[in-house]
Design a protein around this motif. Structure first.
Motif, PDB file in Angstrom:
ATOM      1  N   GLY A 268      -4.759  25.922  53.075  1.00 45.39           N
ATOM      2  CA  GLY A 268      -5.552  25.706  54.279  1.00 45.39           C
ATOM      3  C   GLY A 268      -5.126  24.509  55.101  1.00 45.39           C
ATOM      4  N   SER A 269      -4.119  23.764  54.611  1.00 42.48           N
ATOM      5  CA  SER A 269      -3.660  22.577  55.350  1.00 42.48           C
ATOM      6  C   SER A 269      -2.770  22.981  56.517  1.00 42.48           C
ATOM      7  N   GLU A 270      -2.886  22.250  57.619  1.00 37.39           N
ATOM      8  CA  GLU A 270      -2.059  22.521  58.792  1.00 37.39           C
ATOM      9  C   GLU A 270      -0.677  21.888  58.660  1.00 37.39           C
ATOM     10  N   TYR A 271      -0.581  20.822  57.887  1.00 34.81           N
ATOM     11  CA  TYR A 271       0.678  20.064  57.852  1.00 34.81           C
ATOM     12  C   TYR A 271       1.446  20.200  56.530  1.00 34.81           C
ATOM     13  N   PHE A 272       0.759  20.611  55.481  1.00 27.27           N
ATOM     14  CA  PHE A 272       1.424  20.721  54.183  1.00 27.27           C
ATOM     15  C   PHE A 272       1.406  22.173  53.681  1.00 27.27           C
ATOM     16  N   GLU A 273       2.372  22.468  52.828  1.00 27.36           N
ATOM     17  CA  GLU A 273       2.449  23.807  52.239  1.00 27.36           C
ATOM     18  C   GLU A 273       2.838  23.685  50.767  1.00 27.36           C
ATOM     19  N   THR A 274       2.177  24.459  49.931  1.00 22.19           N
ATOM     20  CA  THR A 274       2.540  24.529  48.513  1.00 22.19           C
ATOM     21  C   THR A 274       3.412  25.756  48.306  1.00 22.19           C
ATOM     22  N   VAL A 275       4.587  25.572  47.741  1.00 24.16           N
ATOM     23  CA  VAL A 275       5.518  26.683  47.515  1.00 24.16           C
ATOM     24  C   VAL A 275       5.639  26.945  46.018  1.00 24.16           C
ATOM     25  N   VAL A 276       6.079  28.167  45.696  1.00 22.53           N
ATOM     26  CA  VAL A 276       6.286  28.579  44.302  1.00 22.53           C
ATOM     27  C   VAL A 276       7.787  28.686  44.076  1.00 22.53           C
ATOM     28  N   VAL A 277       8.272  28.007  43.027  1.00 23.47           N
ATOM     29  CA  VAL A 277       9.710  27.924  42.784  1.00 23.47           C
ATOM     30  C   VAL A 277      10.025  28.458  41.387  1.00 23.47           C
ATOM     31  N   VAL A 278      11.053  29.327  41.308  1.00 20.15           N
ATOM     32  CA  VAL A 278      11.525  29.849  40.023  1.00 20.15           C
ATOM     33  C   VAL A 278      12.758  29.058  39.623  1.00 20.15           C
ATOM     34  N   VAL A 279      12.690  28.443  38.428  1.00 19.94           N
ATOM     35  CA  VAL A 279      13.770  27.577  37.960  1.00 19.94           C
ATOM     36  C   VAL A 279      14.328  28.127  36.651  1.00 19.94           C
TER      37      VAL A 279
ATOM     38  N   ILE B  99       4.079  28.877  34.331  1.00 18.81           N
ATOM     39  CA  ILE B  99       4.373  29.770  33.205  1.00 18.81           C
ATOM     40  C   ILE B  99       5.878  29.844  32.994  1.00 18.81           C
ATOM     41  N   SER B 100       6.290  30.165  31.766  1.00 18.77           N
ATOM     42  CA  SER B 100       7.713  30.357  31.442  1.00 18.77           C
ATOM     43  C   SER B 100       7.897  31.694  30.756  1.00 18.77           C
ATOM     44  N   ASP B 101       9.069  32.305  30.954  1.00 19.81           N
ATOM     45  CA  ASP B 101       9.471  33.455  30.141  1.00 19.81           C
ATOM     46  C   ASP B 101      10.789  33.090  29.469  1.00 19.81           C
ATOM     47  N   ASN B 102      11.505  34.063  28.988  1.00 20.53           N
ATOM     48  CA  ASN B 102      12.737  33.771  28.248  1.00 20.53           C
ATOM     49  C   ASN B 102      13.833  33.162  29.119  1.00 20.53           C
ATOM     50  N   ASP B 103      13.757  33.418  30.409  1.00 19.09           N
ATOM     51  CA  ASP B 103      14.855  33.008  31.285  1.00 19.09           C
ATOM     52  C   ASP B 103      14.480  31.951  32.316  1.00 19.09           C
ATOM     53  N   HIS B 104      13.227  31.989  32.788  1.00 21.23           N
ATOM     54  CA  HIS B 104      12.849  31.130  33.913  1.00 21.23           C
ATOM     55  C   HIS B 104      11.498  30.474  33.689  1.00 21.23           C
ATOM     56  N   THR B 105      11.266  29.438  34.514  1.00 22.81           N
ATOM     57  CA  THR B 105       9.966  28.769  34.545  1.00 22.81           C
ATOM     58  C   THR B 105       9.481  28.738  35.988  1.00 22.81           C
ATOM     59  N   LEU B 106       8.174  28.957  36.138  1.00 23.53           N
ATOM     60  CA  LEU B 106       7.564  29.000  37.464  1.00 23.53           C
ATOM     61  C   LEU B 106       6.857  27.664  37.731  1.00 23.53           C
ATOM     62  N   TYR B 107       7.218  27.046  38.855  1.00 22.05           N
ATOM     63  CA  TYR B 107       6.615  25.777  39.258  1.00 22.05           C
ATOM     64  C   TYR B 107       6.029  25.918  40.662  1.00 22.05           C
ATOM     65  N   THR B 108       5.099  25.004  40.978  1.00 19.34           N
ATOM     66  CA  THR B 108       4.694  24.816  42.370  1.00 19.34           C
ATOM     67  C   THR B 108       5.016  23.377  42.769  1.00 19.34           C
ATOM     68  N   CYS B 109       5.175  23.166  44.054  1.00 20.97           N
ATOM     69  CA  CYS B 109       5.255  21.803  44.576  1.00 20.97           C
ATOM     70  C   CYS B 109       4.805  21.836  46.027  1.00 20.97           C
ATOM     71  N   THR B 110       4.411  20.712  46.541  1.00 20.88           N
ATOM     72  CA  THR B 110       3.853  20.624  47.895  1.00 20.88           C
ATOM     73  C   THR B 110       4.745  19.743  48.770  1.00 20.88           C
ATOM     74  N   LEU B 111       4.946  20.185  49.999  1.00 20.42           N
ATOM     75  CA  LEU B 111       5.800  19.440  50.934  1.00 20.42           C
ATOM     76  C   LEU B 111       5.304  19.645  52.353  1.00 20.42           C
ATOM     77  N   PHE B 112       5.922  18.924  53.302  1.00 20.92           N
ATOM     78  CA  PHE B 112       5.582  19.141  54.706  1.00 20.92           C
ATOM     79  C   PHE B 112       5.949  20.575  55.099  1.00 20.92           C
ATOM     80  N   ALA B 113       5.006  21.262  55.729  1.00 19.81           N
ATOM     81  CA  ALA B 113       5.210  22.670  56.089  1.00 19.81           C
ATOM     82  C   ALA B 113       6.418  22.852  56.991  1.00 19.81           C
ATOM     83  N   ALA B 114       6.695  21.894  57.858  1.00 17.14           N
ATOM     84  CA  ALA B 114       7.816  22.006  58.792  1.00 17.14           C
ATOM     85  C   ALA B 114       9.158  21.967  58.083  1.00 17.14           C
TER      86      ALA B 114
END
Length: 387
Positions: A179-190, A219-234
């Protein structure tokens, strides 16, 4: 697999049956049944019409058998994990097994009155089977479309974190910038091999643009791990490019509870609709197996009748018998039958062979009796079709 031999030989019914039975008794494990149908009630017609009908019956025999196998194949598909027990569902009128029906075959006078011509009987049988095939095509397409749609949803719930649906893995608390106008949380597969690298370096992928300590492991599986992080939406697009350079994959995902609810509701509706169709389709397929199998046997009977009249002549005087030999005893049964009915010292006469060519027989399979094989390998064929 069960293979039955439908044969006819000229002569007095009782005497000829006993003659064949005496041959059967010399073959270990071979069963013998009278194949009874009203040969003296069927309208013979002219010789030309019989010769023409012989070709028609050969084609329609193959066609009707093909429809029977289509019904069995789709029945196995609908039964899914229970297909191993398909034999239990292959009944005639939901009360008698198909082998028992064949062994006790009797002509259905109500559906196929013998006052009709042979051609009319064939056309009526084939018309019924054709209607069943058309309805099967429509019903199977509808059910398969539903099944595939549901399986598509189910596949999205499994598999690699790179591609699978994330709705069941994340929740609102994972998205700090929701709901933030300036920030965005993204989902990253590592990749798991780079998980430590991610945790140490994600804040510096774009210096001063990523919120410190915002990464959260989901969460993690045998190959990857799922993370979130937050940054400036722009900076999201730039962040995606920088991540890709380091073999981190930013998923194109937006947390939307309303859309999640709609998706779950649609999946639920599809499952309910599939269940309703399954409850209707299964009994329909069982009934149509009985109908098509019965039709096939009536076509076989007509084919046997026509070929027997062409072979043995008029007046109609032949006996039809059903044999069920074991695979290892088929050659012996064949040899004994040939010796029993061949009146030319074990060799078909030149006249017989020439006549067989004229009447459409395959001369390499010419026997001194009319012979057709019924291979009832439905369970095996269904199992192969599901592999």
């Amino acid at each position: 697999m069960y293979e039955y031999w439908l044969v006819s030989a000229a002569g007095d019914p009782d005497a000829t049956f006993n003659q064949i039975k005496s041959v059967k008794d010399k073959v270990e494990g071979c069963s013998c049944f009278k194949f009874q149908f009203p040969i003296h009630e069927l309208r013979v017609g002219t010789l030309d019409s019989l010769v023409e009908l012989s070709d028609v019956l050969m084609r329609q025999d193959n066609y009707v058998e093909g429809v029977v196998r289509k019904v069995v194949s789709y029945l196995a598909e609908v039964l899914e994990n229970q297909a191993i027990n398909i034999e239990e569902h292959l009944q005639i009128a939901n009360r008698i097994g198909y082998r028992a029906y064949l062994e006790r075959f009797s002509w259905d006078h109500a559906k196929y009155p013998t006052r009709q011509s042979l051609r009319d009987l064939v056309e009526n049988i084939v018309k019924e089977v054709n209607n069943i095939e058309s309805e099967l095509k429509t019903k199977s397409q509808d059910y398969t479309t539903l099944k595939n749609s549901l399986q598509s949803f189910e596949r999205q719930q499994t598999g690699s974190l790179i591609t699978r649906d994330l709705d069941n893995l994340v929740n609102k608390k994972h998205f700090a910038a929701l709901g933030s106008e300036y920030f965005e949380t993204v989902v990253v597969v590592v990749p798991n091999s780079l998980a430590e690298d991610w945790e140490k370096s994600y804040e510096t992928i774009i210096p001063e643009k990523v919120v410190p300590r915002s990464s959260e492991k989901i969460i993690s599986d045998n190959d990857h791990t799922l993370y979130t992080c937050t940054l400036f939406a722009a900076q999201t697009d730039v962040f995606k490019v920088k991540c890709r350079e380091r073999k981190f994959i930013v998923r194109n995902y937006t947390y939307d509870e309303k859309q999640m609810a709609k998706t779950k509701e649609k999946q639920k509706e599809l499952a309910q609709k599939k269940d309703r169709q399954h409850r209707n389709l299964l009994p329909w397929l069982k009934i149509q197996f009985g109908e098509t199998f019965s039709s096939w046997l009536h076509i076989k009977a007509l084919r046997l009748f026509v070929e027997s009249v062409l072979r043995f002549g008029l007046p109609v005087n032949f006996t039809s018998v059903l044999l069920c030999p074991k695979p290892k005893s088929m050659k012996r049964l064949r040899d004994l039958l040939n010796r029993e009915f061949d009146k030319s010292d074990g060799r078909a006469t030149t006249e017989d062979i020439e006549l067989s060519r004229q009447l459409g027989f395959q001369t390499e399979e010419f026997y001194p009796y009319v012979y057709y094989s019924l291979k009832l390998d439905f369970a095996n064929a269904a199992a192969q079709g599901l592999k």
